[in-house]
Design an enzyme around this catalytic site. Structure first.
Site, short mmCIF file in Angstrom:
data_model
loop_
_atom_site.label_atom_id
_atom_site.label_comp_id
_atom_site.label_asym_id
_atom_site.label_seq_id
_atom_site.Cartn_x
_atom_site.Cartn_y
_atom_site.Cartn_z
N GLU A 1 33.84 28.00 -6.14
CA GLU A 1 34.91 27.74 -7.10
C GLU A 1 36.15 27.23 -6.37
O GLU A 1 36.80 26.28 -6.81
CB GLU A 1 35.24 29.02 -7.88
CG GLU A 1 34.12 29.43 -8.83
CD GLU A 1 34.34 30.77 -9.51
OE1 GLU A 1 33.59 31.07 -10.44
OE2 GLU A 1 35.25 31.52 -9.11
N THR B 1 32.09 29.16 -13.32
CA THR B 1 31.07 30.19 -13.51
C THR B 1 31.64 31.31 -14.39
O THR B 1 32.82 31.64 -14.27
CB THR B 1 30.66 30.77 -12.14
OG1 THR B 1 30.06 29.72 -11.38
CG2 THR B 1 29.67 31.91 -12.27
N ALA C 1 38.99 32.73 -15.38
CA ALA C 1 39.66 33.54 -14.36
C ALA C 1 39.65 34.99 -14.80
O ALA C 1 39.37 35.30 -15.97
CB ALA C 1 41.10 33.06 -14.16
C1 5RP Z 1 33.49 33.95 -11.46
C2 5RP Z 1 34.88 33.85 -11.98
C3 5RP Z 1 35.06 33.79 -13.46
O1 5RP Z 1 35.73 32.63 -13.79
C4 5RP Z 1 35.85 34.99 -13.90
O2 5RP Z 1 35.22 36.16 -13.45
C5 5RP Z 1 35.97 35.03 -15.45
O3 5RP Z 1 34.72 35.28 -16.00
P1 5RP Z 1 34.49 35.38 -17.56
O4 5RP Z 1 34.69 34.03 -18.14
O5 5RP Z 1 33.07 35.89 -17.68
O6 5RP Z 1 35.46 36.39 -18.12
O7 5RP Z 1 35.84 33.78 -11.25
O8 5RP Z 1 33.44 34.05 -10.08
#
Ligand code: 5RP
Length: 220
Positions: free
Chosen positions: A105, A30, A85
Protein backbone atom coordinates in the site's frame (compact mmCIF):
# COMPACT_ATOMS: atom_id res chain seq x y z
CA UNK A 1 -33.04 5.71 8.18
CA UNK A 2 -29.71 4.87 9.79
CA UNK A 3 -27.02 3.59 7.46
CA UNK A 4 -24.88 0.68 8.64
CA UNK A 5 -21.09 0.80 8.34
CA UNK A 6 -21.36 -1.51 5.33
CA UNK A 7 -23.90 0.85 3.70
CA UNK A 8 -21.43 3.72 4.18
CA UNK A 9 -18.62 1.66 2.64
CA UNK A 10 -20.84 0.88 -0.35
CA UNK A 11 -21.65 4.59 -0.77
CA UNK A 12 -17.94 5.42 -0.64
CA UNK A 13 -17.20 2.85 -3.33
CA UNK A 14 -19.79 4.34 -5.68
CA UNK A 15 -18.64 7.89 -4.95
CA UNK A 16 -15.00 7.02 -5.66
CA UNK A 17 -15.87 6.11 -9.24
CA UNK A 18 -16.14 9.80 -10.16
CA UNK A 19 -12.36 10.09 -9.62
CA UNK A 20 -11.59 6.86 -11.40
CA UNK A 21 -13.61 6.98 -14.60
CA UNK A 22 -11.22 9.23 -16.50
CA UNK A 23 -8.24 6.93 -15.81
CA UNK A 24 -7.31 3.70 -17.58
CA UNK A 25 -4.77 2.46 -14.99
CA UNK A 26 -5.94 2.23 -11.40
CA UNK A 27 -4.12 1.32 -8.19
CA UNK A 28 -6.30 -0.76 -5.88
CA UNK A 29 -5.87 -0.99 -2.10
CA UNK A 30 -6.94 -3.70 0.33
CA UNK A 31 -9.79 -4.20 2.77
CA UNK A 32 -13.56 -4.38 3.03
CA UNK A 33 -14.14 -0.85 1.71
CA UNK A 34 -11.95 -1.58 -1.30
CA UNK A 35 -13.80 -4.85 -1.87
CA UNK A 36 -16.97 -2.80 -2.51
CA UNK A 37 -14.93 -0.50 -4.74
CA UNK A 38 -13.80 -3.51 -6.80
CA UNK A 39 -17.48 -4.45 -7.30
CA UNK A 40 -18.04 -0.96 -8.75
CA UNK A 41 -14.90 -1.19 -10.85
CA UNK A 42 -16.17 -4.43 -12.37
CA UNK A 43 -19.12 -2.51 -13.88
CA UNK A 44 -16.69 -0.36 -15.86
CA UNK A 45 -14.07 -2.96 -16.64
CA UNK A 46 -14.28 -2.45 -20.40
CA UNK A 47 -12.91 1.10 -19.82
CA UNK A 48 -9.99 -0.10 -17.71
CA UNK A 49 -6.67 -0.84 -19.35
CA UNK A 50 -5.26 -2.45 -16.20
CA UNK A 51 -5.01 -2.24 -12.41
CA UNK A 52 -2.11 -2.49 -9.96
CA UNK A 53 -2.95 -4.42 -6.81
CA UNK A 54 -1.73 -3.91 -3.23
CA UNK A 55 -2.19 -7.49 -2.02
CA UNK A 56 -2.77 -11.11 -2.94
CA UNK A 57 -6.35 -10.82 -1.62
CA UNK A 58 -7.10 -7.83 -3.86
CA UNK A 59 -5.47 -9.50 -6.86
CA UNK A 60 -7.67 -12.57 -6.35
CA UNK A 61 -10.84 -10.46 -6.20
CA UNK A 62 -9.91 -8.35 -9.23
CA UNK A 63 -9.21 -11.51 -11.22
CA UNK A 64 -12.47 -13.08 -10.07
CA UNK A 65 -14.28 -10.14 -11.70
CA UNK A 66 -12.16 -10.47 -14.85
CA UNK A 67 -10.35 -7.18 -14.24
CA UNK A 68 -6.75 -7.21 -15.53
CA UNK A 69 -3.92 -6.82 -13.00
CA UNK A 70 -0.37 -5.69 -13.83
CA UNK A 71 2.92 -5.47 -11.99
CA UNK A 72 3.74 -1.92 -10.88
CA UNK A 73 7.00 -2.12 -12.85
CA UNK A 74 5.08 -2.80 -16.06
CA UNK A 75 2.84 0.28 -16.09
CA UNK A 76 4.07 3.63 -17.45
CA UNK A 77 2.55 5.55 -14.51
CA UNK A 78 -0.05 5.22 -11.77
CA UNK A 79 -2.43 8.17 -12.11
CA UNK A 80 -4.70 7.16 -9.25
CA UNK A 81 -4.73 4.89 -6.19
CA UNK A 82 -7.85 4.11 -4.13
CA UNK A 83 -7.70 2.62 -0.65
CA UNK A 84 -9.27 2.68 2.81
CA UNK A 85 -7.66 3.45 6.18
CA UNK A 86 -8.00 2.57 9.84
CA UNK A 87 -7.85 6.18 11.07
CA UNK A 88 -7.54 9.55 9.33
CA UNK A 89 -7.04 13.24 10.04
CA UNK A 90 -8.78 15.76 7.80
CA UNK A 91 -5.35 16.77 6.44
CA UNK A 92 -4.88 13.27 5.02
CA UNK A 93 -2.47 11.68 7.54
CA UNK A 94 -3.47 8.07 8.18
CA UNK A 95 -2.97 4.88 10.10
CA UNK A 96 -3.24 1.88 7.80
CA UNK A 97 -2.39 -1.80 7.78
CA UNK A 98 -4.94 -3.60 9.89
CA UNK A 99 -5.32 -5.85 6.84
CA UNK A 100 -1.54 -6.39 6.84
CA UNK A 101 -0.96 -5.07 3.32
CA UNK A 102 0.79 -1.87 4.43
CA UNK A 103 4.04 -2.36 2.54
CA UNK A 104 2.53 -2.66 -0.95
CA UNK A 105 0.00 0.00 0.00
CA UNK A 106 2.79 2.39 0.89
CA UNK A 107 4.63 1.62 -2.34
CA UNK A 108 1.48 2.34 -4.36
CA UNK A 109 0.72 5.53 -2.42
CA UNK A 110 4.25 6.76 -3.13
CA UNK A 111 3.94 5.81 -6.82
CA UNK A 112 0.52 7.30 -7.46
CA UNK A 113 -0.11 10.78 -8.73
CA UNK A 114 -3.31 10.97 -6.65
CA UNK A 115 -4.30 8.93 -3.58
CA UNK A 116 -8.03 8.81 -2.87
CA UNK A 117 -8.74 7.52 0.63
CA UNK A 118 -12.21 6.24 1.59
CA UNK A 119 -13.32 6.12 5.23
CA UNK A 120 -16.55 6.00 7.16
CA UNK A 121 -17.02 8.50 9.96
CA UNK A 122 -15.94 6.04 12.71
CA UNK A 123 -12.36 6.41 11.45
CA UNK A 124 -12.31 10.20 11.19
CA UNK A 125 -10.35 11.57 14.18
CA UNK A 126 -8.86 14.80 15.56
CA UNK A 127 -5.68 13.02 16.63
CA UNK A 128 -4.14 9.75 15.40
CA UNK A 129 -3.48 6.90 17.84
CA UNK A 130 -6.87 5.55 18.85
CA UNK A 131 -6.01 2.34 16.97
CA UNK A 132 -2.70 0.43 17.10
CA UNK A 133 -0.04 1.26 14.51
CA UNK A 134 0.83 -1.87 12.48
CA UNK A 135 4.55 -2.26 11.86
CA UNK A 136 5.82 -4.85 9.36
CA UNK A 137 9.03 -6.45 10.63
CA UNK A 138 11.62 -8.94 9.33
CA UNK A 139 10.93 -12.06 11.48
CA UNK A 140 14.48 -12.33 12.90
CA UNK A 141 14.34 -8.72 14.14
CA UNK A 142 11.12 -9.15 16.12
CA UNK A 143 12.70 -8.80 19.60
CA UNK A 144 15.01 -5.94 18.63
CA UNK A 145 12.22 -3.97 16.96
CA UNK A 146 9.89 -4.67 19.89
CA UNK A 147 12.42 -3.19 22.33
CA UNK A 148 13.01 -0.14 20.14
CA UNK A 149 9.27 0.47 19.77
CA UNK A 150 8.91 0.25 23.57
CA UNK A 151 11.73 2.82 23.87
CA UNK A 152 9.64 5.12 21.64
CA UNK A 153 6.82 4.82 24.19
CA UNK A 154 4.79 2.14 22.39
CA UNK A 155 3.40 -1.16 23.52
CA UNK A 156 4.06 -3.63 20.66
CA UNK A 157 1.84 -6.68 20.36
CA UNK A 158 2.80 -9.56 18.07
CA UNK A 159 0.03 -10.32 15.55
CA UNK A 160 -0.31 -14.08 15.99
CA UNK A 161 -0.79 -16.49 13.09
CA UNK A 162 -0.21 -13.75 10.51
CA UNK A 163 2.44 -13.54 7.81
CA UNK A 164 2.41 -10.67 5.31
CA UNK A 165 2.46 -11.14 1.54
CA UNK A 166 6.19 -10.37 1.76
CA UNK A 167 6.82 -13.14 4.34
CA UNK A 168 7.22 -10.83 7.34
CA UNK A 169 5.46 -10.42 10.70
CA UNK A 170 3.39 -7.56 12.11
CA UNK A 171 3.73 -5.85 15.48
CA UNK A 172 0.62 -3.81 16.37
CA UNK A 173 1.82 -0.92 18.49
CA UNK A 174 -0.48 0.67 21.05
CA UNK A 175 0.01 3.88 23.05
CA UNK A 176 2.40 5.64 20.65
CA UNK A 177 2.34 9.41 20.90
CA UNK A 178 1.33 10.54 17.41
CA UNK A 179 1.16 14.28 18.05
CA UNK A 180 3.78 14.55 15.28
CA UNK A 181 2.98 11.66 12.89
CA UNK A 182 5.72 12.50 10.36
CA UNK A 183 8.40 12.34 13.06
CA UNK A 184 7.10 9.07 14.49
CA UNK A 185 6.84 7.52 11.02
CA UNK A 186 10.49 8.40 10.36
CA UNK A 187 11.67 7.13 13.75
CA UNK A 188 9.97 3.77 13.30
CA UNK A 189 11.16 3.39 9.72
CA UNK A 190 14.75 3.91 10.90
CA UNK A 191 14.74 0.94 13.28
CA UNK A 192 16.82 -1.88 11.72
CA UNK A 193 14.49 -4.75 10.81
CA UNK A 194 11.45 -2.55 10.25
CA UNK A 195 10.10 -3.01 6.73
CA UNK A 196 7.35 -0.44 6.97
CA UNK A 197 5.37 1.55 9.56
CA UNK A 198 1.59 1.86 9.16
CA UNK A 199 1.73 5.63 9.64
CA UNK A 200 1.04 7.35 6.32
CA UNK A 201 2.04 10.91 7.15
CA UNK A 202 4.90 11.67 4.76
CA UNK A 203 2.93 10.40 1.77
CA UNK A 204 -0.64 11.13 2.71
CA UNK A 205 -4.07 11.07 1.11
CA UNK A 206 -4.59 13.72 -1.57
CA UNK A 207 -8.34 13.46 -1.22
CA UNK A 208 -10.03 12.08 1.89
CA UNK A 209 -13.65 11.04 1.39
CA UNK A 210 -15.66 10.60 4.58
CA UNK A 211 -19.08 8.94 4.64
CA UNK A 212 -21.38 9.71 7.56
CA UNK A 213 -25.09 9.53 8.34
CA UNK A 214 -25.33 13.11 7.00
CA UNK A 215 -23.81 12.25 3.62
CA UNK A 216 -20.41 12.26 1.94
CA UNK A 217 -17.79 14.95 2.41
CA UNK A 218 -14.44 15.50 0.70
CA UNK A 219 -11.28 16.90 2.32
CA UNK A 220 -9.63 19.22 1.45
C1 5RP B 1 -5.28 -2.82 4.87
C2 5RP B 1 -5.68 -1.42 5.17
C3 5RP B 1 -7.12 -1.07 5.01
O1 5RP B 1 -7.24 -0.03 4.10
C4 5RP B 1 -7.67 -0.66 6.34
O2 5RP B 1 -7.43 -1.67 7.30
C5 5RP B 1 -9.20 -0.39 6.25
O3 5RP B 1 -9.86 -1.58 6.02
P1 5RP B 1 -11.43 -1.67 5.86
O4 5RP B 1 -11.81 -0.99 4.59
O5 5RP B 1 -11.72 -3.15 5.86
O6 5RP B 1 -12.07 -1.00 7.07
O7 5RP B 1 -4.88 -0.58 5.50
O8 5RP B 1 -3.93 -3.05 5.10
Amino acid sequence: MTHSQDDLKRQLAKYAMKFVKEHAIIGVGTGSTVNYFIEELAKYKSDIETTVSSSKATTALLKKYGIPVSDLNHVPSLPIYVDGADEALKYGQLIKGRGGALLQEKILVASAEKFICLIDESKFVQRLGGVPVPVEVIPSARSLVGRELAALGGDPIYREHFITDGGNIILDVERLNLANPVEMEEKINHIPGVVCAGIFAKNLADVLIVASQEGIREYP
